[in-house]
Design a protein around this motif. Structure first.
Motif, short mmCIF file in Angstrom:
data_model
loop_
_atom_site.label_atom_id
_atom_site.label_comp_id
_atom_site.label_asym_id
_atom_site.label_seq_id
_atom_site.Cartn_x
_atom_site.Cartn_y
_atom_site.Cartn_z
N GLU A 96 6.37 1.53 17.63
CA GLU A 96 5.61 1.47 15.75
C GLU A 96 5.96 -0.19 15.64
O GLU A 96 6.80 -0.99 16.01
CB GLU A 96 6.53 2.05 15.27
N PRO B 96 4.54 -2.61 12.66
CA PRO B 96 3.84 -2.19 11.67
C PRO B 96 3.43 -2.86 11.03
O PRO B 96 1.64 -3.89 11.70
CB PRO B 96 5.28 -3.73 11.05
N VAL B 97 2.63 -1.61 10.26
CA VAL B 97 0.82 -1.56 9.67
C VAL B 97 0.60 -2.87 9.18
O VAL B 97 0.58 -3.64 8.32
CB VAL B 97 0.71 -0.60 8.58
N GLU C 177 -6.50 -0.41 5.27
CA GLU C 177 -5.48 -0.41 5.07
C GLU C 177 -4.88 -0.96 3.89
O GLU C 177 -3.79 -0.28 2.64
CB GLU C 177 -4.60 -1.27 5.73
N ASP D 228 -0.83 12.60 8.11
CA ASP D 228 0.24 13.04 9.43
C ASP D 228 0.69 14.30 9.57
O ASP D 228 -0.27 15.13 9.47
CB ASP D 228 1.67 12.54 8.65
N ARG E 106 -1.86 6.63 14.81
CA ARG E 106 -1.92 6.22 15.96
C ARG E 106 -0.16 5.86 16.38
O ARG E 106 -0.11 4.69 16.26
CB ARG E 106 -2.34 4.63 15.23
N GLN E 107 0.72 6.29 15.37
CA GLN E 107 2.37 5.73 15.57
C GLN E 107 2.83 7.45 15.46
O GLN E 107 2.37 8.84 15.75
CB GLN E 107 3.05 5.34 14.31
N THR F 242 3.52 7.31 7.52
CA THR F 242 2.88 6.40 6.31
C THR F 242 1.93 5.30 7.56
O THR F 242 0.57 6.01 6.72
CB THR F 242 3.35 5.54 6.00
N ALA F 243 1.91 5.26 8.42
CA ALA F 243 0.91 4.45 9.06
C ALA F 243 0.33 5.19 9.12
O ALA F 243 -1.36 5.39 9.35
CB ALA F 243 1.61 4.08 10.06
N ASN F 244 0.07 7.27 9.83
CA ASN F 244 -0.91 7.72 9.54
C ASN F 244 -2.01 8.19 9.20
O ASN F 244 -2.74 8.77 9.41
CB ASN F 244 0.25 8.76 10.65
N ARG G 183 -4.03 7.34 7.09
CA ARG G 183 -5.31 6.69 6.24
C ARG G 183 -6.42 7.49 6.30
O ARG G 183 -6.80 8.09 6.55
CB ARG G 183 -4.83 5.68 7.77
#
Length: 330
Positions: free
Chosen positions: A199, A201-202, A221, A262, A307-308, A317-319, A321
């Motif tokens: 992972e 950071p975004v 983002e 997610d 993506r993670q 959280t990153a997913n 989007r």
């Protein structure tokens, strides 16, 4: 019958072979992965009928050929943090041609049809196979009655290769691994669980226009949505201004806004939520930035393209989007 042999040399050679019954023609395929293999999945079915793509998505349709026979689908995860898509795909294409396969077609990301092409083909689920909507390659080839498709993509630090093959006979038994100094062995190797992606950071909002013109997609983002809500919170979003400016440069340009969630919750509800969020972003572009309605559409894929890893809060959280995917000029 030959087995799938894995030679632990620096390239981690995977020899994939299939034989018909004694006295029948031989159908074989040998591939060497271009990087170290760290995970693998497989699916086989015989007899099977499958619609295999034989061209790019165009005119609202994906051309396919209905084939029957023994179906084998394999996916490999490769340790390839610095390898470009071309470096992953070209060695595999060259091996197909060297083994007598005739290329049916070969396309990359936007030229394949982008979002529409990706979701018009069958792909093994995450984490076995990951497809970046703006960074994938699809190769179709044939040798007699043997049909092969390769789907190649990348994520943070990893390469992914999916082989789909339909032939009169299935692939040989396997996988079987060789000891470091041996060519072959009869020691069976269990399927390796996919490790969680590394992972990162975004990143902050990057040059969205450059990403759309370059790789053909950009994650927006800086967007903010309420927890579990489809509405975009009020605010000035730099990413939307960049998308609008990029579209304004050429009226023939267009984007598909793709919502992602997610893995938490049900599949249908997540897909519905992701589409609502993409639609909310579309409305913001139309109303706040004056984008023409025909230049932007909205879709939602829920948790189907992370993506993670979804195993951590940072990954989830990153997913969550919305991504803008450039479409071919009209």
């Amino acid at each position: 019958m030959r087995r799938l042999a894995v030679s632990l040399n620096p390239l981690f050679s995977f020899a994939i072979s299939g034989l018909m019954a004694l006295g029948s023609p031989t159908f074989a395929l040998d591939l060497t992965m271009p990087a170290r293999v760290v995970g693998q999945e497989s699916l086989s079915q015989a007899p099977a009928s499958l619609a295999l793509p034989v061209g790019v998505f165009a005119g609202g349709a994906l051309p396919v050929e209905r084939v029957t026979g023994a179906l084998d689908r394999r996916a490999w995860q490769l340790d390839a943090p610095r390898m470009a898509l071309t470096e992953l795909a070209e060695p595999l294409r060259a091996q197909l041609e060297a083994q007598g396969f005739t290329l049916v077609f070969d396309c990359e990301s936007r030229a394949c049809g982008g979002f529409d092409f990706r979701f018009g083909i069958e792909v093994m689920p995450e984490p076995g196979m990951h497809v970046d909507l703006g960074d994938f390659r699809f190769i179709a080839a044939r040798k007699g009655p043997e049909v092969v498709n390769l789907l190649i993509s990348r994520s943070q630090g990893y390469g992914f290769v999916q082989l789909t093959r339909v032939a009169p006979a299935p692939l040989a038994e396997g996988p079987v691994a060789a000891a470091p100094d041996e060519a072959e062995t009869d020691r069976a190797v269990p399927l390796v669980p996919m490790p969680a992606p590394v992972e990162a950071p975004v990143p902050p909002t990057a040059d969205v226009a450059a990403a759309l013109s370059g790789k053909g997609s950009a994650v927006l983002e800086d967007l903010v949505f309420g927890s579990g809500a489809g509405a975009l919170e009020a605010g000035d979003y730099a990413s939307l201004a960049e998308v609008a400016a990029w579209l304004a440069e050429d009226p023939a340009r267009g984007v598909i806004l793709v919502g992602h969630t997610d893995i938490s919750g049900g599949l249908e509800s997540n897909i519905a939520l992701s589409k609502k969020r993409a639609q909310a972003v579309r409305q913001a572009l139309l109303k706040a930035h004056g984008v023409a309605a025909g230049q932007v559409s909205a879709e939602g894929v829920g948790p189907l393209a992370p993506r993670q890893s979804n195993q951590t809060e940072a990954g989830r959280t990153a997913n969550r989007r919305v991504e803008a995917v450039a479409v071919l000029p009209r």
